[in-house]
Design a protein around this motif. Structure first.
Motif, PDB file in Angstrom:
ATOM      1  N   PRO A   3       0.794  -1.200   0.000  1.00 27.55           N
ATOM      2  CA  PRO A   3       0.000   0.000   0.000  1.00 27.55           C
ATOM      3  C   PRO A   3       0.835   1.261   0.000  1.00 27.55           C
ATOM      4  O   PRO A   3       0.428   2.272  -0.518  1.00 27.55           O
ATOM      5  N   ILE A   4       2.051   1.191   0.582  1.00 29.09           N
ATOM      6  CA  ILE A   4       2.935   2.335   0.567  1.00 29.09           C
ATOM      7  C   ILE A   4       4.227   1.904  -0.093  1.00 29.09           C
ATOM      8  O   ILE A   4       4.801   0.894   0.253  1.00 29.09           O
ATOM      9  N   MET A   5       4.693   2.664  -1.066  1.00 29.27           N
ATOM     10  CA  MET A   5       5.848   2.245  -1.826  1.00 29.27           C
ATOM     11  C   MET A   5       7.138   2.527  -1.071  1.00 29.27           C
ATOM     12  O   MET A   5       7.240   3.443  -0.277  1.00 29.27           O
ATOM     13  N   PRO A  97       5.090   7.984  -6.550  1.00 31.63           N
ATOM     14  CA  PRO A  97       4.176   7.080  -5.824  1.00 31.63           C
ATOM     15  C   PRO A  97       3.152   7.750  -4.927  1.00 31.63           C
ATOM     16  O   PRO A  97       2.288   7.070  -4.385  1.00 31.63           O
ATOM     17  N   TYR A  98       3.254   9.065  -4.742  1.00 33.91           N
ATOM     18  CA  TYR A  98       2.340   9.740  -3.836  1.00 33.91           C
ATOM     19  C   TYR A  98       1.493  10.789  -4.544  1.00 33.91           C
ATOM     20  O   TYR A  98       0.959  11.691  -3.901  1.00 33.91           O
ATOM     21  N   CYS A 168      -2.623   5.677   6.827  1.00 36.35           N
ATOM     22  CA  CYS A 168      -1.682   5.583   5.711  1.00 36.35           C
ATOM     23  C   CYS A 168      -1.958   6.689   4.686  1.00 36.35           C
ATOM     24  O   CYS A 168      -1.027   7.286   4.135  1.00 36.35           O
ATOM     25  N   PHE A 169      -3.224   6.955   4.433  1.00 36.51           N
ATOM     26  CA  PHE A 169      -3.587   7.997   3.466  1.00 36.51           C
ATOM     27  C   PHE A 169      -3.088   9.361   3.939  1.00 36.51           C
ATOM     28  O   PHE A 169      -2.587  10.161   3.127  1.00 36.51           O
ATOM     29  N   LEU A 170      -3.216   9.638   5.232  1.00 42.13           N
ATOM     30  CA  LEU A 170      -2.735  10.913   5.760  1.00 42.13           C
ATOM     31  C   LEU A 170      -1.226  11.041   5.585  1.00 42.13           C
ATOM     32  O   LEU A 170      -0.711  12.119   5.261  1.00 42.13           O
ATOM     33  N   GLY A 171      -0.512   9.926   5.798  1.00 41.49           N
ATOM     34  CA  GLY A 171       0.931   9.939   5.575  1.00 41.49           C
ATOM     35  C   GLY A 171       1.278  10.192   4.118  1.00 41.49           C
ATOM     36  O   GLY A 171       2.196  10.964   3.803  1.00 41.49           O
ATOM     37  N   ASN A 172       0.545   9.550   3.212  1.00 41.43           N
ATOM     38  CA  ASN A 172       0.742   9.779   1.778  1.00 41.43           C
ATOM     39  C   ASN A 172       0.509  11.242   1.422  1.00 41.43           C
ATOM     40  O   ASN A 172       1.255  11.844   0.644  1.00 41.43           O
ATOM     41  N   TYR A 173      -0.542  11.813   1.996  1.00 35.93           N
ATOM     42  CA  TYR A 173      -0.896  13.196   1.687  1.00 35.93           C
ATOM     43  C   TYR A 173       0.183  14.163   2.188  1.00 35.93           C
ATOM     44  O   TYR A 173       0.522  15.139   1.506  1.00 35.93           O
ATOM     45  N   LEU A 174       0.726  13.879   3.382  1.00 35.73           N
ATOM     46  CA  LEU A 174       1.783  14.734   3.921  1.00 35.73           C
ATOM     47  C   LEU A 174       3.022  14.714   3.018  1.00 35.73           C
ATOM     48  O   LEU A 174       3.638  15.761   2.767  1.00 35.73           O
ATOM     49  N   ILE A 175       3.379  13.524   2.536  1.00 38.95           N
ATOM     50  CA  ILE A 175       4.546  13.417   1.652  1.00 38.95           C
ATOM     51  C   ILE A 175       4.296  14.167   0.352  1.00 38.95           C
ATOM     52  O   ILE A 175       5.164  14.895  -0.152  1.00 38.95           O
ATOM     53  N   TYR A 176       3.113  14.017  -0.208  1.00 36.92           N
ATOM     54  CA  TYR A 176       2.797  14.702  -1.467  1.00 36.92           C
ATOM     55  C   TYR A 176       2.802  16.220  -1.274  1.00 36.92           C
ATOM     56  O   TYR A 176       3.317  16.964  -2.120  1.00 36.92           O
ATOM     57  N   ASN A 177       2.255  16.678  -0.154  1.00 38.60           N
ATOM     58  CA  ASN A 177       2.240  18.113   0.142  1.00 38.60           C
ATOM     59  C   ASN A 177       3.665  18.660   0.250  1.00 38.60           C
ATOM     60  O   ASN A 177       3.981  19.732  -0.272  1.00 38.60           O
ATOM     61  N   SER A 178       4.524  17.912   0.945  1.00 33.42           N
ATOM     62  CA  SER A 178       5.915  18.337   1.096  1.00 33.42           C
ATOM     63  C   SER A 178       6.634  18.345  -0.245  1.00 33.42           C
ATOM     64  O   SER A 178       7.458  19.218  -0.521  1.00 33.42           O
ATOM     65  N   PHE A 179       6.309  17.347  -1.097  1.00 34.32           N
ATOM     66  CA  PHE A 179       6.924  17.280  -2.419  1.00 34.32           C
ATOM     67  C   PHE A 179       6.527  18.491  -3.262  1.00 34.32           C
ATOM     68  O   PHE A 179       7.365  19.107  -3.937  1.00 34.32           O
TER      69      PHE A 179
END
Length: 321
Positions: A3-5, A97-98, A168-179
């Motif tokens: 689910p998370i790469m 991936p995010y 997990c979705f919140l973690g994905n969103y945080l990474i995408y926001n930072s990116f």
């Protein structure tokens, strides 16, 4: 198919493979993966149709069939997500991936994977308390209580799966926001640091909780059931003329079916853990090899259920003939 790469999948310096320039082995594994997923779709779809028609006709289902139809429906939906996600990844092997599409696909994958693992575990618990001949007072108490708990157990499994998938979705969103912020502000280096921290600790911890707790419960009850079946089969064989005895054959068949269930569940769990812990980019052979191994397990199990359950086989034949 984790689910998370992993961090290796985040790299953007890999050669773009695409459909036309991809390695032949990768294309072959991709085709095998899609075919396995379609087999799982058909197998689980047949179980859903068979039990769904029984539900409509009788207006009720046994506790066992409620667990089985929940597992089959969850796997049916999961396989379509798997097909969609892997087609997307195959066509876009260097995708971030995010991004938004991957966030949605991963959210559905996380939810359905966790739910199906829980449903498998609950099915194992039900098998044990209904079939095992253990005489411990606690076990006898569970034998009469568990069937009535099935609806609450299913709702609890969905609730826990939803919670972990949202985390997990919140973690994905945080990474995408930072990116996104780091691309707008090149001097910003916190995005990459946050990504590495979340991938190494946050995501892996959530996945281990998500998968290990139901697997541990499943293992305990399966060990109890296997011990009970082996003892009972030994007594039956010693009292009968041999394997030709009808009861002995029934016990052997039940034991083989149970062993296949345990082996497939364990193989799927280990493949998920190893796949999520590996550093494999989308376009590499190892990534697709893991996908095939994982879905070989989930593709075979519904076929085993259909072949070992005469009632389901009859209903399926009546629906399609």
């Amino acid at each position: 198919m984790g689910p998370i790469m992993s961090p290796g999948e985040m790299g953007t310096g890999h050669t773009v493979l695409g459909c036309q320039t991809a390695d032949k082995t990768v294309i072959t594994l991709f085709v095998i993966l899609v075919l396995l997923s379609l087999v799982a779709v058909v197998g689980n779809g047949c179980i859903v149709i068979a039990l769904g028609s029984k539900w409509v006709l009788r207006r009720t289902l046994s506790a066992y069939n409620k667990l089985l139809i929940s597992l089959a429906a969850g796997r049916f939906c999961l396989q379509w997500v798997v097909i969609g996600k892997n087609i997307y990844v195959f066509l876009n092997p260097t995708v971030f991936p995010y991004n938004s599409a991957m966030q949605l696909l991963n959210l559905m994958w996380d939810l359905l994977t966790a739910a199906t693992i829980w449903f498998c575990s609950l099915l194992g618990v039900f098998y044990c308390v209904k079939i095992a001949t253990l005489t411990h007072p606690v076990f006898v108490w569970l034998k009469y209580r568990v069937p009535g708990w099935v609806p609450c157990m299913l709702l609890s499994a969905v609730g826990m799966s939803s919670l972990t998938s949202i985390l997990c979705f919140l973690g994905n969103y945080l990474i995408y926001n930072s990116f996104v912020k780091s691309t707008q502000q090149p001097w910003n280096v916190t995005g990459n640091s946050l990504k590495n921290t979340l991938e190494k600790f946050y995501f892996f911890s959530i996945k281990m909780i998500m998968w290990t707790i139901p697997t541990f419960i499943f293992s305990i009850f399966m060990i109890l059931l296997l011990v009970s079946l082996l003892r009972h089969m030994k007594k039956t064989l010693s009292a009968s003329s041999g394997l030709q005895d009808v009861r002995a054959q029934a016990h052997v068949k039940a034991l083989l079916t149970l062993l296949s269930f345990v082996i497939l569940f364990t193989s799927c769990f280990l493949s998920l853990v190893l796949s999520s812990a590996s550093d494999t980019p989308f376009q590499e052979f190892r990534y697709w090899m893991w996908q095939v191994v994982i879905h070989l397990c989930t593709g075979i199990h519904p076929i085993v259920i259909l072949l070992s359950n005469p009632g389901l086989s009859v209903v399926v034949k009546s629906c399609f003939c």
